[in-house]
Scaffold this motif. Structure first.
Motif, PDB file in Angstrom:
ATOM      1  N   ALA A   1       0.832  -1.197   0.000  1.00 14.55           N
ATOM      2  CA  ALA A   1       0.000   0.000   0.000  1.00 14.55           C
ATOM      3  C   ALA A   1       0.872   1.254   0.000  1.00 14.55           C
ATOM      4  O   ALA A   1       2.015   1.236   0.467  1.00 14.55           O
ATOM      5  CB  ALA A   1      -0.922   0.000   1.203  1.00 14.55           C
TER       6      ALA A   1
ATOM      7  N   PRO B   1      -9.682   0.255   1.485  1.00 15.44           N
ATOM      8  CA  PRO B   1      -9.356   1.365   0.587  1.00 15.44           C
ATOM      9  C   PRO B   1      -9.201   0.897  -0.852  1.00 15.44           C
ATOM     10  O   PRO B   1      -8.720  -0.208  -1.115  1.00 15.44           O
ATOM     11  CB  PRO B   1      -8.017   1.881   1.136  1.00 15.44           C
ATOM     12  CG  PRO B   1      -7.943   1.364   2.534  1.00 15.44           C
ATOM     13  CD  PRO B   1      -8.665   0.057   2.522  1.00 15.44           C
ATOM     14  N   GLY B   2      -9.630   1.752  -1.778  1.00 12.53           N
ATOM     15  CA  GLY B   2      -9.374   1.526  -3.195  1.00 12.53           C
ATOM     16  C   GLY B   2      -8.144   2.306  -3.628  1.00 12.53           C
ATOM     17  O   GLY B   2      -7.410   2.852  -2.806  1.00 12.53           O
TER      18      GLY B   2
ATOM     19  N   GLU C   1      -8.328   6.053  -2.586  1.00 11.65           N
ATOM     20  CA  GLU C   1      -8.168   6.167  -1.138  1.00 11.65           C
ATOM     21  C   GLU C   1      -6.718   5.930  -0.736  1.00 11.65           C
ATOM     22  O   GLU C   1      -6.189   6.614   0.147  1.00 11.65           O
ATOM     23  CB  GLU C   1      -9.081   5.157  -0.427  1.00 11.65           C
ATOM     24  CG  GLU C   1     -10.554   5.496  -0.446  1.00 11.65           C
ATOM     25  CD  GLU C   1     -11.254   5.117  -1.735  1.00 11.65           C
ATOM     26  OE1 GLU C   1     -12.435   5.451  -1.890  1.00 11.65           O
ATOM     27  OE2 GLU C   1     -10.610   4.486  -2.599  1.00 11.65           O
ATOM     28  N   ASP C   2      -6.089   4.966  -1.374  1.00  8.71           N
ATOM     29  CA  ASP C   2      -4.692   4.656  -1.089  1.00  8.71           C
ATOM     30  C   ASP C   2      -3.797   5.845  -1.434  1.00  8.71           C
ATOM     31  O   ASP C   2      -2.854   6.165  -0.706  1.00  8.71           O
ATOM     32  CB  ASP C   2      -4.272   3.421  -1.887  1.00  8.71           C
ATOM     33  CG  ASP C   2      -2.866   2.950  -1.560  1.00  8.71           C
ATOM     34  OD1 ASP C   2      -2.487   2.994  -0.371  1.00  8.71           O
ATOM     35  OD2 ASP C   2      -2.145   2.554  -2.487  1.00  8.71           O
TER      36      ASP C   2
ATOM     37  N   ASN D   1     -12.493   2.387   7.603  1.00  4.64           N
ATOM     38  CA  ASN D   1     -12.655   1.129   6.883  1.00  4.64           C
ATOM     39  C   ASN D   1     -12.283  -0.032   7.792  1.00  4.64           C
ATOM     40  O   ASN D   1     -11.576   0.139   8.787  1.00  4.64           O
ATOM     41  CB  ASN D   1     -11.764   1.079   5.637  1.00  4.64           C
ATOM     42  CG  ASN D   1     -12.339   1.873   4.477  1.00  4.64           C
ATOM     43  OD1 ASN D   1     -13.523   1.816   4.199  1.00  4.64           O
ATOM     44  ND2 ASN D   1     -11.490   2.632   3.807  1.00  4.64           N
TER      45      ASN D   1
ATOM     46  N   ARG E   1      -4.851  -0.856   1.377  1.00  2.00           N
ATOM     47  CA  ARG E   1      -5.476  -1.353   0.152  1.00  2.00           C
ATOM     48  C   ARG E   1      -4.963  -2.744  -0.207  1.00  2.00           C
ATOM     49  O   ARG E   1      -3.756  -2.952  -0.326  1.00  2.00           O
ATOM     50  CB  ARG E   1      -5.169  -0.393  -0.997  1.00  2.00           C
ATOM     51  CG  ARG E   1      -5.730  -0.854  -2.340  1.00  2.00           C
ATOM     52  CD  ARG E   1      -5.060  -0.130  -3.477  1.00  2.00           C
ATOM     53  NE  ARG E   1      -5.592  -0.540  -4.770  1.00  2.00           N
ATOM     54  CZ  ARG E   1      -4.951  -0.405  -5.922  1.00  2.00           C
ATOM     55  NH1 ARG E   1      -3.749   0.149  -5.942  1.00  2.00           N
ATOM     56  NH2 ARG E   1      -5.505  -0.811  -7.046  1.00  2.00           N
TER      57      ARG E   1
ATOM     58  N   ASN F   1      -7.187  -4.162  -5.651  1.00  2.14           N
ATOM     59  CA  ASN F   1      -8.539  -3.911  -5.122  1.00  2.14           C
ATOM     60  C   ASN F   1      -9.322  -5.202  -4.887  1.00  2.14           C
ATOM     61  O   ASN F   1     -10.553  -5.209  -4.956  1.00  2.14           O
ATOM     62  CB  ASN F   1      -9.344  -3.005  -6.054  1.00  2.14           C
ATOM     63  CG  ASN F   1      -8.916  -1.550  -5.961  1.00  2.14           C
ATOM     64  OD1 ASN F   1      -8.031  -1.207  -5.183  1.00  2.14           O
ATOM     65  ND2 ASN F   1      -9.527  -0.712  -6.761  1.00  2.14           N
TER      66      ASN F   1
END
Length: 271
Positions: free
Chosen positions: A97, A118-119, A122-123, A156, A161, A165
């Protein structure tokens, strides 16, 4: 008269409610759009006796799992918890990540949202629920008078991540669950919203799918023995792929708003 930016925001909220299949008013009379934070903080709702408390199911302890639980238990503030999670080396996810995704919104807000993982966006930004899913999430909660600027706190179930994904594994969820439960205890929300099947099944320790879990309140035992009420709902990313499901999400939001307005929760309430 509303200024142009507020007028556009009101129109956007109205379009969202129509798209969600709204067919009833939340309140008997229109409420002012600007609300004081105190108005969104009713007394802590009493746990409904009909719901069964759900605590983490016993699992065979692993060295990394024991380390995660120990680290989580030493954190007495949200900042200490962030530092503990950043220093936790028990998961290979931190090596792939870019950033630790800890939280966004207002600590101490009445509603805490727990998402899945996280996607890519988000990462990159180090914040949960950004990009298209985050924009939809903001519109969803704005439709019932809530926002991450005043009345939402968001995190989350995983802070890192997963590569590509992919869906988090059961082992990854179990590993980070002590951090999640400690996060809830330190954030002190009045209500939980579990966005998506991964978050709902992980926090509730259930094997049921999100379509069976949503639409009703559940009790969650967090660290320290406190019980909070949690409402599973559909993840915004799922709604982007399946717009027809927005009606179900709208029903869940109405349940949340009613619980906050009434100061209590009916365990058997159905959408």
């Amino acid at each position: 008269m509303a200024n142009p930016s507020e007028h556009l925001a009101l129109l956007a909220a109205l379009r969202w409610q129509i798209a969600m299949g709204a067919d009833e008013a939340i309140l008997e009379t229109a409420a002012p759009r600007a609300r004081k934070p105190a108005a969104l903080q009713p007394e802590r709702p009493a746990a409904a006796p009909e719901a069964t408390p759900r605590a983490a199911a016993p699992r065979k302890a692993t060295p990394h799992g024991e380390a995660a639980a120990a680290l989580a238990g030493t954190a007495n503030t949200l900042e200490e918890l962030r530092e503990a999670m950043a220093g936790f080396t028990g998961s290979p996810l931190r090596e792939t990540a870019t950033n630790l995704v800890f939280s966004d919104g207002v600590p101490g807000a009445p509603v805490m949202v727990i998402g899945e993982a996280p996607g890519a966006e988000e990462d990159r930004q180090g914040k949960p629920f950004v990009g298209a899913s985050g924009q939809l999430l903001d519109r969803m909660f704005a439709s019932v008078g809530l926002s991450r600027a005043e009345s939402l706190y968001i995190t989350n179930i995983l802070p890192f991540r997963p590569p590509g994904n992919r869906t988090p594994t059961d082992a990854e969820i179990a590993l980070f669950l002590p951090f999640v439960l400690r996060h809830v205890a330190l954030a002190k929300p009045r209500l939980l919203v579990l966005a998506g099947g991964v978050a709902a099944k992980g926090v509730l320790q259930s094997r049921e799918g999100i379509t069976r879990l949503r639409g009703r309140w559940h009790q969650v035992s967090i660290l320290g023995g406190e019980v909070l009420m949690a409402l599973p709902t559909l993840h915004p990313a799922y709604l982007l792929r399946n717009p027809i499901a927005k009606r179900d999400a709208w029903a869940d939001l109405l349940m949340l708003r009613r619980a906050m307005n009434d100061g209590g929760i009916g365990a058997q309430e159905k959408p």
